[in-house]
Design a protein around this motif. Sequence first.
Motif, PDB file in Angstrom:
ATOM      1  N   LYS A  45       0.832  -1.204   0.000  1.00 43.70           N
ATOM      2  CA  LYS A  45       0.000   0.000   0.000  1.00 43.70           C
ATOM      3  C   LYS A  45       0.866   1.254   0.000  1.00 43.70           C
ATOM      4  O   LYS A  45       0.559   2.227  -0.681  1.00 43.70           O
ATOM      5  N   GLU A  46       1.950   1.224   0.783  1.00 41.66           N
ATOM      6  CA  GLU A  46       2.850   2.368   0.841  1.00 41.66           C
ATOM      7  C   GLU A  46       3.460   2.637  -0.536  1.00 41.66           C
ATOM      8  O   GLU A  46       3.559   3.780  -0.972  1.00 41.66           O
ATOM      9  N   LYS A  47       3.848   1.576  -1.220  1.00 44.02           N
ATOM     10  CA  LYS A  47       4.443   1.729  -2.551  1.00 44.02           C
ATOM     11  C   LYS A  47       3.439   2.354  -3.515  1.00 44.02           C
ATOM     12  O   LYS A  47       3.778   3.265  -4.272  1.00 44.02           O
ATOM     13  N   SER A  48       2.188   1.886  -3.487  1.00 44.41           N
ATOM     14  CA  SER A  48       1.185   2.441  -4.390  1.00 44.41           C
ATOM     15  C   SER A  48       0.861   3.886  -4.022  1.00 44.41           C
ATOM     16  O   SER A  48       0.637   4.728  -4.903  1.00 44.41           O
ATOM     17  N   LEU A  49       0.861   4.210  -2.712  1.00 47.15           N
ATOM     18  CA  LEU A  49       0.602   5.589  -2.307  1.00 47.15           C
ATOM     19  C   LEU A  49       1.747   6.512  -2.712  1.00 47.15           C
ATOM     20  O   LEU A  49       1.513   7.656  -3.125  1.00 47.15           O
ATOM     21  N   ARG A  50       2.964   6.029  -2.613  1.00 45.46           N
ATOM     22  CA  ARG A  50       4.104   6.848  -3.060  1.00 45.46           C
ATOM     23  C   ARG A  50       4.036   7.100  -4.570  1.00 45.46           C
ATOM     24  O   ARG A  50       4.312   8.201  -5.043  1.00 45.46           O
ATOM     25  N   GLN A  51       3.670   6.071  -5.314  1.00 48.20           N
ATOM     26  CA  GLN A  51       3.532   6.224  -6.760  1.00 48.20           C
ATOM     27  C   GLN A  51       2.420   7.222  -7.082  1.00 48.20           C
ATOM     28  O   GLN A  51       2.571   8.072  -7.952  1.00 48.20           O
ATOM     29  N   ARG A  52       1.309   7.141  -6.348  1.00 51.79           N
ATOM     30  CA  ARG A  52       0.194   8.071  -6.548  1.00 51.79           C
ATOM     31  C   ARG A  52       0.616   9.491  -6.202  1.00 51.79           C
ATOM     32  O   ARG A  52       0.231  10.446  -6.876  1.00 51.79           O
ATOM     33  N   GLN A  53       1.419   9.649  -5.146  1.00 48.35           N
ATOM     34  CA  GLN A  53       1.906  10.970  -4.768  1.00 48.35           C
ATOM     35  C   GLN A  53       2.762  11.570  -5.883  1.00 48.35           C
ATOM     36  O   GLN A  53       2.632  12.752  -6.205  1.00 48.35           O
ATOM     37  N   ILE A  54       3.613  10.752  -6.485  1.00 48.91           N
ATOM     38  CA  ILE A  54       4.453  11.237  -7.584  1.00 48.91           C
ATOM     39  C   ILE A  54       3.582  11.667  -8.758  1.00 48.91           C
ATOM     40  O   ILE A  54       3.810  12.713  -9.373  1.00 48.91           O
ATOM     41  N   GLU A  55       2.547  10.875  -9.071  1.00 48.10           N
ATOM     42  CA  GLU A  55       1.635  11.237 -10.155  1.00 48.10           C
ATOM     43  C   GLU A  55       0.920  12.551  -9.854  1.00 48.10           C
ATOM     44  O   GLU A  55       0.788  13.410 -10.731  1.00 48.10           O
ATOM     45  N   LEU A  56       0.465  12.719  -8.607  1.00 46.97           N
ATOM     46  CA  LEU A  56      -0.242  13.946  -8.239  1.00 46.97           C
ATOM     47  C   LEU A  56       0.681  15.155  -8.275  1.00 46.97           C
ATOM     48  O   LEU A  56       0.270  16.243  -8.701  1.00 46.97           O
ATOM     49  N   LEU A  57       1.922  14.992  -7.833  1.00 45.39           N
ATOM     50  CA  LEU A  57       2.881  16.097  -7.904  1.00 45.39           C
ATOM     51  C   LEU A  57       3.168  16.482  -9.347  1.00 45.39           C
ATOM     52  O   LEU A  57       3.307  17.663  -9.676  1.00 45.39           O
TER      53      LEU A  57
END
Length: 99
Positions: A45-57
């Motif tokens: 979950k942490e990995k997917s959230l980090r990836q989502r954060q990069i996409e949002l940034l």
Amino acid sequence: MLKFFKGFDAIIAIIFLTIIVGVIVITMRSKTYSVGYEIASLKSKEKSLRQRQIELLSDLASTERNVRDNLLSQKDNFGKPKYILPDPKRVLRSEQVLH
């Protein structure tokens, strides 16, 4: 005959203690495995959230760039640029420090 019963009682006690220890070990091992699976799930979950954060940034940077470009392309009544933004190299930025 008494020695036979004493030996028999000792064997039963040893078997009983072995079973108790075995149950305890199996219970602790299953708890360890469940914690391990939970940790793996949280890391996923942490990995997917980090990836989502990069996409949002990335989306945020793109949106900011589009807004800036739209502001710079606007003209006033005289045909001059309506907004003049400073060169980003000359802008001073203060870093916020969390205490």
